[in-house]
Write a protein that holds these residues in place. Structure first.
Motif, PDB file in Angstrom:
ATOM      1  N   VAL A   1     -30.569  34.272 -89.234  1.00 49.54           N
ATOM      2  CA  VAL A   1     -29.680  35.224 -88.628  1.00 49.54           C
ATOM      3  C   VAL A   1     -30.508  36.768 -88.633  1.00 49.54           C
ATOM      4  CG1 VAL A   1     -27.588  36.803 -88.949  1.00 49.54           C
ATOM      5  CG2 VAL A   1     -27.501  34.332 -89.141  1.00 49.54           C
ATOM      6  N   ALA A   2     -31.067  37.130 -89.689  1.00 54.88           N
ATOM      7  CA  ALA A   2     -31.936  38.125 -89.888  1.00 54.88           C
ATOM      8  C   ALA A   2     -32.953  38.303 -88.987  1.00 54.88           C
ATOM      9  CB  ALA A   2     -32.586  38.297 -91.466  1.00 54.88           C
ATOM     10  N   ALA A   3     -33.442  36.996 -88.424  1.00 55.79           N
ATOM     11  CA  ALA A   3     -34.865  37.162 -87.610  1.00 55.79           C
ATOM     12  C   ALA A   3     -34.341  36.930 -86.192  1.00 55.79           C
ATOM     13  CB  ALA A   3     -35.442  35.763 -87.901  1.00 55.79           C
ATOM     14  N   GLY A   4     -32.778  37.026 -86.242  1.00 57.57           N
ATOM     15  CA  GLY A   4     -32.502  37.053 -84.571  1.00 57.57           C
ATOM     16  C   GLY A   4     -32.378  35.430 -84.001  1.00 57.57           C
ATOM     17  N   GLU A   5     -32.706  34.468 -84.608  1.00 55.84           N
ATOM     18  CA  GLU A   5     -32.532  33.154 -84.384  1.00 55.84           C
ATOM     19  C   GLU A   5     -31.042  32.621 -84.290  1.00 55.84           C
ATOM     20  OE1 GLU A   5     -35.117  31.036 -86.776  1.00 55.84           O
ATOM     21  OE2 GLU A   5     -36.832  32.138 -86.258  1.00 55.84           O
ATOM     22  N   GLU A   6     -30.806  31.431 -83.815  1.00 60.76           N
ATOM     23  CA  GLU A   6     -29.521  30.919 -83.633  1.00 60.76           C
ATOM     24  C   GLU A   6     -29.180  30.325 -85.006  1.00 60.76           C
ATOM     25  OE1 GLU A   6     -27.027  29.096 -80.298  1.00 60.76           O
ATOM     26  OE2 GLU A   6     -28.160  27.509 -81.282  1.00 60.76           O
ATOM     27  N   ALA A   7     -28.106  30.422 -85.844  1.00 58.35           N
ATOM     28  CA  ALA A   7     -27.801  29.985 -86.846  1.00 58.35           C
ATOM     29  C   ALA A   7     -26.337  29.369 -86.962  1.00 58.35           C
ATOM     30  CB  ALA A   7     -28.049  30.726 -87.961  1.00 58.35           C
ATOM     31  N   GLY A   8     -25.974  28.177 -87.280  1.00 60.94           N
ATOM     32  CA  GLY A   8     -24.659  27.709 -87.461  1.00 60.94           C
ATOM     33  C   GLY A   8     -24.113  27.863 -88.709  1.00 60.94           C
ATOM     34  N   ILE A   9     -23.084  28.890 -88.804  1.00 57.71           N
ATOM     35  CA  ILE A   9     -22.242  28.904 -89.946  1.00 57.71           C
ATOM     36  C   ILE A   9     -20.922  27.971 -89.937  1.00 57.71           C
ATOM     37  CG2 ILE A   9     -20.890  30.621 -91.006  1.00 57.71           C
ATOM     38  CD1 ILE A   9     -23.657  31.524 -90.668  1.00 57.71           C
ATOM     39  N   PRO A  10     -20.716  27.283 -91.245  1.00 57.30           N
ATOM     40  CA  PRO A  10     -19.686  26.406 -91.152  1.00 57.30           C
ATOM     41  C   PRO A  10     -18.320  27.007 -91.184  1.00 57.30           C
ATOM     42  CG  PRO A  10     -21.100  26.005 -93.047  1.00 57.30           C
ATOM     43  CD  PRO A  10     -21.755  27.241 -92.016  1.00 57.30           C
ATOM     44  N   CYS A  11     -17.471  26.703 -90.231  1.00 57.73           N
ATOM     45  CA  CYS A  11     -15.995  27.313 -90.442  1.00 57.73           C
ATOM     46  C   CYS A  11     -15.077  26.349 -89.824  1.00 57.73           C
ATOM     47  CB  CYS A  11     -16.252  28.392 -89.387  1.00 57.73           C
ATOM     48  SG  CYS A  11     -16.314  28.265 -87.704  1.00 57.73           S
ATOM     49  N   MET A  12     -13.958  26.816 -89.812  1.00 61.49           N
ATOM     50  CA  MET A  12     -12.673  26.158 -89.118  1.00 61.49           C
ATOM     51  C   MET A  12     -12.150  27.162 -88.132  1.00 61.49           C
ATOM     52  SD  MET A  12     -12.245  23.135 -90.940  1.00 61.49           S
ATOM     53  CE  MET A  12     -10.415  22.657 -90.798  1.00 61.49           C
TER      54      MET A  12
END
Length: 133
Positions: A32-43
């Protein structure tokens, strides 16, 4: 003697799992800090989707805010104009369907209400992503 060995094996397994979880969380934060796509686990729970909480990942970083379902891998972009209206702990009834230690980010877009349940460790990343959307 056997009980002691079982306890030591369980402790070693718990330490390994904890280390892996922490490592994955650090990788997401770096992406996220590098501006890349990241998936945050959530509902996720939408007012148009009924009363069910759906497990998945909030894809943040590159492009619009997107949610990817855990089952089937279906991606759907969250509505444009999404804005945060509040953050709260889950109610007793909600805690039966999601992790009671999570936090719920209440969002609103046009005439739709979207609730995102996320663990406190990833809350800051989700809040920044929602506020910038």
């Amino acid at each position: 003697m056997i009980e002691l060995i079982e306890v030591l094996v369980a402790a070693a397994c718990a330490a390994l799992v904890g280390r892996l979880v922490l490592r994955r969380r650090r990788q997401r934060a770096a992406a996220v800090a590098a501006g890349e796509e990241a998936g945050i686990p959530c509902m996720l729970k939408r007012s148009t989707g009924g009363s069910r909480w759906r497990p998945g990942r909030l894809l943040i970083g590159a492009g619009p805010l997107t949610w990817q379902a855990s089952w089937g891998g279906r991606k759907s972009a969250l509505p444009a104009g999404l804005r945060r209206t509040g953050v709260r702990a889950p109610s007793v009834r909600e805690a039966l369907g999601i992790n009671p230690g999570s936090r719920i980010v209440e969002c609103e877009a046009a005439d739709e209400i979207i609730l995102i349940a996320v663990m406190p460790q990833e809350l800051d990343q989700v809040l920044k992503a929602v506020d910038s959307a």
